[in-house]
Scaffold this active site. Structure first.
Site, mmCIF file in Angstrom:
data_model
loop_
_atom_site.group_PDB
_atom_site.id
_atom_site.type_symbol
_atom_site.label_atom_id
_atom_site.label_comp_id
_atom_site.label_asym_id
_atom_site.label_seq_id
_atom_site.Cartn_x
_atom_site.Cartn_y
_atom_site.Cartn_z
ATOM 1 N N LYS A 1 -7.517 -7.335 4.884
ATOM 2 C CA LYS A 1 -8.753 -8.050 4.540
ATOM 3 C C LYS A 1 -9.690 -7.959 5.747
ATOM 4 O O LYS A 1 -9.524 -8.645 6.741
ATOM 5 C CB LYS A 1 -8.476 -9.523 4.217
ATOM 6 C CG LYS A 1 -9.641 -10.161 3.473
ATOM 7 C CD LYS A 1 -9.952 -11.586 3.855
ATOM 8 C CE LYS A 1 -10.813 -11.759 5.060
ATOM 9 N NZ LYS A 1 -12.202 -11.261 5.005
ATOM 10 N N GLU B 1 -4.695 -13.375 17.649
ATOM 11 C CA GLU B 1 -5.529 -13.166 18.832
ATOM 12 C C GLU B 1 -6.837 -13.893 18.593
ATOM 13 O O GLU B 1 -7.579 -13.548 17.669
ATOM 14 C CB GLU B 1 -5.749 -11.665 19.055
ATOM 15 C CG GLU B 1 -4.517 -10.966 19.604
ATOM 16 C CD GLU B 1 -4.041 -11.573 20.918
ATOM 17 O OE1 GLU B 1 -4.872 -11.871 21.790
ATOM 18 O OE2 GLU B 1 -2.821 -11.779 21.058
ATOM 19 N N GLU C 1 -16.677 -21.730 23.154
ATOM 20 C CA GLU C 1 -17.003 -20.310 22.965
ATOM 21 C C GLU C 1 -18.323 -20.199 22.210
ATOM 22 O O GLU C 1 -18.439 -20.683 21.081
ATOM 23 C CB GLU C 1 -15.893 -19.593 22.183
ATOM 24 C CG GLU C 1 -16.116 -18.082 22.151
ATOM 25 C CD GLU C 1 -15.068 -17.331 21.339
ATOM 26 O OE1 GLU C 1 -14.736 -17.757 20.219
ATOM 27 O OE2 GLU C 1 -14.588 -16.280 21.836
ATOM 28 N N CYS D 1 -14.546 -11.139 22.704
ATOM 29 C CA CYS D 1 -13.689 -12.260 23.072
ATOM 30 C C CYS D 1 -13.488 -12.290 24.576
ATOM 31 O O CYS D 1 -13.213 -13.320 25.167
ATOM 32 C CB CYS D 1 -12.357 -12.157 22.354
ATOM 33 S SG CYS D 1 -11.629 -10.540 22.517
#
Ligand code: NAP
Length: 515
Positions: free
Chosen positions: A205, A286, A416, A320
């Site tokens: 997906k 992750e 973040e 990231c």
């Protein structure tokens, strides 16, 4: 013998031939813009009425493609196709499985600039960033193929007279691969092929913002000879199809890369036993980062400023691993900050199709709104030194933004943002710098710019991140050279592109025979 691995070199676009090849890639992509893409389930192409419309983040009017959208019924069909294909794929020789990856790498290499141009169009990646994404996808194929050849006979264990023992790795079963939009080729391909080469079958997906590049990659895997049903392609809504697949009793493992919140949701749901399920699901997750560059007073300050700017603003800060915090010794703070502002003001922001653009757009309206909200918060929490403006009239453009004099606990320094925003804080000494660097819930990447050996060694021990770099920026890990993955809320530290990665997709079996 396993052929030595060498990473795919980055393209030098100052060479006219390479520049032309990239522009040709753009033409190729422009030739197929707006097309429809099907789901692929058990090798069968399925078109649905409901479509994901993928758009160009630099130009909202431009449709990259219309991708069929799976619902729960189709996700179920994909799961059954994967269950069926696992019966045979798990018995295919590891060498044959690896050859599919090597052939896919060769196809990707031949179509390298077309894929990079598609990344420019669909994800807003400037040339260099797109080129690095494609190179990384090729690296994953080459590296994981070789890793499989290395572990195909297991590892030696002791045997005794009249007793022969073996220790082999066998695949797990059906894996659900859920990938992010920020490395829409490399991470999507890497997580998919690691599972496949280890003998598993998968339901993929992809991220809803970048499904076309994933559809094109599925075609590459088919061309490389992957049997039907091994890779099933089900774009769809994360909350509908994602949850359904994560919860499914036949899901043996989930390989997820994305945000902290979705990662936590998957981790929690996967721990629940469903009717008919006879295993504990494995989760490879992750997740996000809040990554820091520390600048020592004994340091090459120009290198420090260059590293901060490149790591903070490459791909609009949407990595990231991006540097979103600079922690600088107070003695050199003003000097480094001023130089970073100067360099930031020289960056070109605009259409990533233009070779001279350093920074393109952010991915979509939601990201744009979220980042602009953080910029407002930053204005309250610190001093805006440059940037701070955005324009989403044509595409989603935000100026590279620097905030100074932040409290290390400020939201800008803790959460973040995933955009082109970097915050500065002062450190009194090296212990203080490490304390600030470690004070988030994440632990993905970090860097230290220093010429002080003692400080470097201290950071090696105490700076708690999965990927720590000295005297360079904190982005740009290379497959097989800097295996990648983080601590704490950055995930399960799977170390993609590393020697242990395939084992996460396998289980060890001990056999012992008496003679
Ligand atoms: P995201 O919003 O978490 O989405 C990631 C994937 O999860 C997408 O395919 C998404 O589908 C899917 N998803 C959403 N809700 C779901 C659910 N309930 N169940 C199952 N799947 C679901 O992350 P993103 O915005 O694409 O990517 C950015 C994030 O990824 C950042 O936090 C970044 O730090 C992180 N990241 C981490 C690494 C690493 O190696 N640590 C690498 C790259 C990125 P939809 O697109 O349909 O919503």
């Amino acid at each position: 013998m396993v052929q030595p691995y060498k990473h795919e070199p980055f393209t030098d676009f100052t060479v006219e031939e390479n520049r032309k090849a990239y522009l040709q890639g753009l033409k190729t992509v422009e030739g197929y813009l707006g097309q429809d893409y099907d789901l692929v389930i058990g090798g069968e192409r399925i078109s649905t009425e409901d479509k994901i419309i993928s758009i160009n983040p630099s130009n909202k009017e431009e449709v990259i493609g219309r991708v069929s959208k799976a619902n729960k019924e189709l996700a179920e069909k994909a799961m059954q196709a994967a269950v069926e294909a696992f019966k045979t794929w798990r018995k295919v020789k590891p060498e044959t499985r690896a050859d599919v990856l090597f052939k896919a790498a060769a196809i990707l290499r031949r179509r390298k600039h077309e894929f990079s141009a598609l990344l420019t169009k669909e994800a807003g990646k400037p040339w260099k960033e797109a080129d690095a994404d494609t190179a990384e996808a090729i690296d994953f194929l080459e590296y994981y193929g070789r890793q499989m050849l290395r572990i195909k006979d297991g590892v030696p264990v002791n045997s005794r007279p009249n007793e022969f023992n073996r220790y082999d790795y066998i695949p797990l079963g059906v894996g659900v691969i859920i990938s992010p939009w920020n490395f829409p080729l490399a991470i999507m391909a890497g997580t998919t092929v690691a599972a496949i080469v280890s003998g598993n079958t998968v339901v993929l997906k992809p991220a809803s913002a970048t499904p076309v590049v994933a559809a094109k990659f599925v075609e590459v895997m088919e061309e490389a000879g992957l049997p039907k049903g091994v890779l099933n392609f089900v774009p769809g809504s994360g909350s509908e199809v994602g949850d359904y697949l994560v919860d499914h009793k036949d899901t043996r493992f989930i390989s997820f890369t994305g945000s902290r919140d979705v990662g936590l949701r998957i981790y929690e749901r996967a721990s629940k036993l469903n009717d008919g399920q006879i295993w504990l699901k494995r989760v490879i997750a992750e997740m996000g980062g809040k990554d820091t560059i520390i600048v020592d007073k004994e340091a090459d300050l120009e290198l420090a400023a260059q590293s901060i700017v490149a790591s903070a603003f490459g791909f609009s800060g949407q990595k990231c691993s991006a540097c979103s915090r600079a922690v600088v010794f107070e003695d050199v703070y003003d000097q480094v900050l001023n130089r970073v502002v100067e360099l930031t003001n020289q960056l070109t922001v605009g259409n990533p199709e233009d070779q001279n653009t350093f920074m393109g757009p952010v991915i979509d309206q939601n990201a744009f709104n979220k980042i602009m909200e953080y910029i407002e918060i930053g204005k309250q929490e610190g001093k805006l030194k440059t940037g701070g403006e955005g324009d989403s009239s044509k595409g989603f453009f935000i100026k590279p933004t620097v905030f100074a004099d932040l409290d290390p606990k400020a939201r800008i320094m803790q959460e973040e943002i995933f955009g082109p925003v970097v915050g500065f804080a002062k450190a009194k000494d090296f212990d203080h710098a490490i304390e600030i660097a470690n004070n988030t819930e994440y632990g993905l990447t970090g860097a230290v710019i220093s010429n002080n050996r003692e400080h470097i060694e201290k950071a090696r021990e105490d700076f708690h991140v999965g990927n720590l770099y000295f005297n360079r920026g904190c982005t740009g890990a290379i497959v097989g050279y800097q295996p990648f993955g983080g601590f704490n809320m950055s995930g399960t530290d799977s170390k993609a592109g590393g020697p242990d990665y395939l084992l996460l997709h396998m289980q060890a079996k001990t056999t012992s025979e008496m003679f």
